[in-house]
Write a protein that holds these residues in place. Structure first.
Motif, mmCIF file in Angstrom:
data_model
loop_
_atom_site.group_PDB
_atom_site.id
_atom_site.type_symbol
_atom_site.label_atom_id
_atom_site.label_comp_id
_atom_site.label_asym_id
_atom_site.label_seq_id
_atom_site.Cartn_x
_atom_site.Cartn_y
_atom_site.Cartn_z
ATOM 1 N N ILE A 150 74.803 -32.388 13.706
ATOM 2 C CA ILE A 150 75.812 -32.607 12.661
ATOM 3 C C ILE A 150 75.628 -31.609 11.532
ATOM 4 O O ILE A 150 74.518 -31.348 11.079
ATOM 5 C CB ILE A 150 75.712 -34.064 12.127
ATOM 6 N N LYS A 151 76.726 -31.052 11.078
ATOM 7 C CA LYS A 151 76.702 -30.119 9.944
ATOM 8 C C LYS A 151 76.842 -30.936 8.655
ATOM 9 O O LYS A 151 77.922 -31.381 8.305
ATOM 10 C CB LYS A 151 77.848 -29.126 10.054
ATOM 11 N N PHE A 167 71.502 -41.453 3.382
ATOM 12 C CA PHE A 167 71.091 -40.042 3.359
ATOM 13 C C PHE A 167 72.156 -39.156 2.707
ATOM 14 O O PHE A 167 71.841 -38.349 1.832
ATOM 15 C CB PHE A 167 70.802 -39.570 4.790
ATOM 16 N N VAL A 168 73.423 -39.325 3.112
ATOM 17 C CA VAL A 168 74.461 -38.460 2.552
ATOM 18 C C VAL A 168 74.720 -38.764 1.086
ATOM 19 O O VAL A 168 75.228 -37.916 0.355
ATOM 20 C CB VAL A 168 75.775 -38.475 3.373
ATOM 21 N N ALA A 176 80.422 -36.363 11.553
ATOM 22 C CA ALA A 176 79.237 -37.203 11.760
ATOM 23 C C ALA A 176 79.642 -38.562 12.308
ATOM 24 O O ALA A 176 79.031 -39.070 13.259
ATOM 25 C CB ALA A 176 78.472 -37.356 10.450
ATOM 26 N N VAL A 177 80.670 -39.158 11.722
ATOM 27 C CA VAL A 177 81.133 -40.472 12.176
ATOM 28 C C VAL A 177 81.534 -40.395 13.646
ATOM 29 O O VAL A 177 81.144 -41.244 14.457
ATOM 30 C CB VAL A 177 82.312 -40.984 11.315
ATOM 31 N N GLU A 178 82.295 -39.373 14.003
ATOM 32 C CA GLU A 178 82.756 -39.226 15.385
ATOM 33 C C GLU A 178 81.580 -39.069 16.349
ATOM 34 O O GLU A 178 81.532 -39.707 17.403
ATOM 35 C CB GLU A 178 83.684 -38.010 15.490
ATOM 36 N N LYS A 179 80.618 -38.249 15.982
ATOM 37 C CA LYS A 179 79.476 -38.006 16.874
ATOM 38 C C LYS A 179 78.579 -39.226 17.012
ATOM 39 O O LYS A 179 78.079 -39.518 18.092
ATOM 40 C CB LYS A 179 78.667 -36.811 16.375
ATOM 41 N N GLY A 187 72.242 -39.263 -0.871
ATOM 42 C CA GLY A 187 71.122 -38.640 -1.563
ATOM 43 C C GLY A 187 69.836 -39.445 -1.522
ATOM 44 O O GLY A 187 68.882 -39.137 -2.234
ATOM 45 N N TYR A 188 69.802 -40.473 -0.684
ATOM 46 C CA TYR A 188 68.606 -41.298 -0.564
ATOM 47 C C TYR A 188 67.873 -40.966 0.729
ATOM 48 O O TYR A 188 68.358 -41.271 1.807
ATOM 49 C CB TYR A 188 68.960 -42.791 -0.596
ATOM 50 N N GLY A 189 66.741 -40.356 0.602
ATOM 51 C CA GLY A 189 65.947 -40.008 1.776
ATOM 52 C C GLY A 189 66.286 -38.647 2.333
ATOM 53 O O GLY A 189 67.186 -37.954 1.857
ATOM 54 N N LYS A 190 65.527 -38.297 3.343
ATOM 55 C CA LYS A 190 65.679 -36.991 3.991
ATOM 56 C C LYS A 190 65.959 -37.202 5.471
ATOM 57 O O LYS A 190 65.507 -38.180 6.063
ATOM 58 C CB LYS A 190 64.403 -36.174 3.815
ATOM 59 N N LEU A 191 66.663 -36.254 6.054
ATOM 60 C CA LEU A 191 66.967 -36.332 7.475
ATOM 61 C C LEU A 191 65.675 -36.348 8.290
ATOM 62 O O LEU A 191 65.583 -37.038 9.312
ATOM 63 C CB LEU A 191 67.861 -35.147 7.876
#
Length: 162
Positions: free
Chosen positions: A160-161, A126-127, A100-103, A129-133
């Motif tokens: 991103i996976k 988000f990662v 994710a950082v790279e992209k 656990g706060y909020g949704k994509l």
């Protein structure tokens, strides 16, 4: 550990979000008392920049104390200076996703610009656990980006996976 308090600094547009709304979010999203903390490093504090902000903070603190029938230990202190944490502490949770950082990094000219980005801050939350994509995607639609840039951002965060 030394003498320090972990803080965050929030930049906001008062035409979109009032200081009063920021204060209400603050009081709603943290533990205003530290009596249960084993380590006194973690304290609750709110820094104000002017007397008007101080008055808003004190008024809301008193309102909550009356409502909850407790004494709130959160300190209200005049702002003097903000120190950024070391780079290895910045966007700690997002860094657990190197893909994710790279992209996402491709959108920025420097590490500083990357670290100060709204998108990066939102993805870090988000990662954790706060909020949704889906919420971030909706927000991006309203950011001041060209249609091409908006499309690229949405494509990247969708690829991103997580």
């Amino acid at each position: 550990m030394g003498d320090h308090t972990e803080t965050l600094e929030i930049d906001f547009d008062p035409t979109l979000l009032s200081f009063e709304e920021v204060v209400k979010l603050f009081w709603k999203s943290h533990n205003p008392n530290r009596a249960n903390y084993r380590d006194r490093q973690y304290i609750s504090i709110f820094f104000f920049h002017n007397e008007q902000q101080k008055e808003v903070l004190i008024k809301e603190k008193r309102r909550l104390e009356g409502l909850k029938n407790i004494e709130i230990e959160t300190e209200i202190v005049a702002y003097s200076r903000f120190y950024l944490a070391e780079m290895y502490h910045q966007k700690y949770y997002l860094k657990r996703y190197p893909d994710a950082v790279e992209k996402v990094y491709q959108f920025y000219k420097s590490e500083e610009e990357f670290m100060n980005s709204t998108l990066v801050a939102r993805l870090n939350g988000f990662v954790k656990g706060y909020g949704k994509l889906a919420d971030i995607r909706k927000e991006v639609e309203h950011w001041h980006l060209s249609e091409d840039a908006r499309g690229k951002v949405l494509d990247v965060i969708s690829s991103i996976k997580w």
